[in-house]
Enzyme design. Sequence first.
Site, PDB file in Angstrom:
ATOM      1  N   LYS A  83      -3.536  -7.399   3.156  1.00  0.00           N
ATOM      2  CA  LYS A  83      -1.983  -6.774   3.659  1.00  0.00           C
ATOM      3  C   LYS A  83      -1.954  -5.264   3.908  1.00  0.00           C
ATOM      4  O   LYS A  83      -1.035  -4.684   4.812  1.00  0.00           O
ATOM      5  CB  LYS A  83      -1.282  -7.074   2.414  1.00  0.00           C
ATOM      6  N   ASN A  84      -2.783  -4.495   3.160  1.00  0.00           N
ATOM      7  CA  ASN A  84      -2.583  -3.096   3.190  1.00  0.00           C
ATOM      8  C   ASN A  84      -3.374  -2.480   4.344  1.00  0.00           C
ATOM      9  O   ASN A  84      -3.064  -1.472   4.682  1.00  0.00           O
ATOM     10  CB  ASN A  84      -3.041  -2.229   1.881  1.00  0.00           C
ATOM     11  N   CYS A 118       7.069  -1.124  -3.702  1.00  0.00           N
ATOM     12  CA  CYS A 118       7.429  -1.628  -5.056  1.00  0.00           C
ATOM     13  C   CYS A 118       7.936  -0.360  -6.072  1.00  0.00           C
ATOM     14  O   CYS A 118       7.504   0.719  -5.792  1.00  0.00           O
ATOM     15  CB  CYS A 118       6.171  -2.466  -5.652  1.00  0.00           C
ATOM     16  N   ARG A 156       7.612   8.029  -6.272  1.00  0.00           N
ATOM     17  CA  ARG A 156       6.459   7.666  -5.040  1.00  0.00           C
ATOM     18  C   ARG A 156       6.699   8.958  -3.931  1.00  0.00           C
ATOM     19  O   ARG A 156       7.233   8.421  -2.956  1.00  0.00           O
ATOM     20  CB  ARG A 156       6.466   6.388  -4.550  1.00  0.00           C
ATOM     21  N   ASP A 198      -3.742  -2.155  -8.197  1.00  0.00           N
ATOM     22  CA  ASP A 198      -3.249  -3.367  -7.846  1.00  0.00           C
ATOM     23  C   ASP A 198      -3.718  -4.628  -8.356  1.00  0.00           C
ATOM     24  O   ASP A 198      -2.934  -5.449  -8.384  1.00  0.00           O
ATOM     25  CB  ASP A 198      -3.267  -3.691  -6.097  1.00  0.00           C
ATOM     26  N   ARG A 251       5.746 -11.167  -0.379  1.00  0.00           N
ATOM     27  CA  ARG A 251       5.549  -9.940   0.460  1.00  0.00           C
ATOM     28  C   ARG A 251       3.863  -9.835   0.672  1.00  0.00           C
ATOM     29  O   ARG A 251       3.609  -9.081   1.854  1.00  0.00           O
ATOM     30  CB  ARG A 251       5.994  -8.684  -0.433  1.00  0.00           C
TER      31      ARG A 251
END
Length: 429
Positions: free
Chosen positions: A31-32, A127, A132, A316, A408
């Site tokens: 994903k990232n 999230c 952030r 994560d 997601r």
Amino acid sequence: MKTEDWCICVERLIIKGQRRLKGEVTISGAKNAAVAVIPASILLDSQCTIENVPRIKDVDVLKNILEVLGAKVRFEKNNTTMIIEPKGINSYKADFDEIGQLRGSSYLMGALLGRFNRAEVTFPGGCDFGNRPIDQHIKGFEALGAKISIHHGTIKMTASKLIGAPIYLDVVSVGATINIMLAAVKAEGQTVIENAAKEPHVVDVANFLNAMGANVKGAGTDVIKINGVTTLPGGTFHSIIPDQIEAGTFMIAAAATKGDVLVKNIIPKHMESLTAKLQEMNVKIEEFDDSIRVIAKDKLCKVNIKTLPYPGFPTDLQPPVAVLLCKADGTSTITEGIFDKRFQYVDELKRMGANIKVEGRIAVIEGGGKLSGAPIKALDLRGGAAAVVAGLIAVGETEISNVIYIDRGYENFEEKLRNLGASITRVNG
Ligand code: EPU
């Protein structure tokens, strides 16, 4: 909220716990990496083909954003090959609501700035782990010559031209490292990012850019050198690396259920920090070229974990590993080294009987007790993954709401778990 999103919001996962996971699971693209490579395509002169793209909600959102900007995007072959034709992109403005849904949208800043010397982008979301900030992204863009202002939640950037510069990051940031790479690939001269993030997806984005014609060296170390090029021809393909966090989630789920699972299509080197902790906990690990087998037969030992930038233990995986530590003998601790508030999910685990105390960035986990099924919520993506792992080991039935967070970032999560013997179903209403 669109009707489709509302439907997903009311969906729940029902898990009947205490079944050993057994068999093989194939891990999807990261994903990232995907959420950075897709916006990076904005910089190209012609079409690119991206293989091994995970079919997750964040990817769908980015596809829509690129299409609104004027790109042509389609999926081919098993639905995991994405073809992006960015020629039609004619707007430097990406100021719409969808951007607030995911962190990866922050990469629109670097990509649009790199293409147009100009960008207007809604503040990125993602999230909720407390504050952030994006000060390091902005510091990098300014060093390259951009003038930046923020009005009503939109970041506006302009530069007469971008010129390479040395940039020392005050904190190791994945997002800032990637964003500065994107803005710098077509800048004049050399950019040097020091104290850069070394995560596998940083390397993947650099490999994508280089395949498309860029000159980026040193990704994977803490100094990245980018020699600006005048064009990025594109016209070729790139395959996204396997998802380190999805792989880790399945490894943890296998260990937690006393299972025996072969986790396939991974890069074992990326898993080293987790593999070492699982071994310390008394889990048997067999490593192959592109897979890892996790066998958990014996009692689990307590361990202490601190999350750190790569190659440290990934933040994560902190929520799912907390669930695993609930099964270990004795008292374990987790120190969260990246984000201020990444223990919100613990209150949900407590509803299931978990004995976890959180003081600031430290969680103290008393293991050995049993979790019992309960209605709980996914509060964010990895908190949602932790809820699923908790459901898999709990006595009785667990009902997880807010499934949209899990969608997601995990492709076919339930199907993959069912294939390993879990009892997990999605219900509506
Ligand atoms: N930070 C700053 N200033 C900045 C940027 C970051 O102070 O300008 C701080 C953050 O507050 C945090 C630390 O630096 O304390 C690291 O943040 P980083 O920028 O590395 O995180 P990110 O880019 O926002 C990505 C992943 C996250 C993952 C973190 C850490 C994406 C889209 N997101 O976020 O993934 O937790 O790196 O590895 O790549 C997830 O997949 O569930 C997820 C949250």
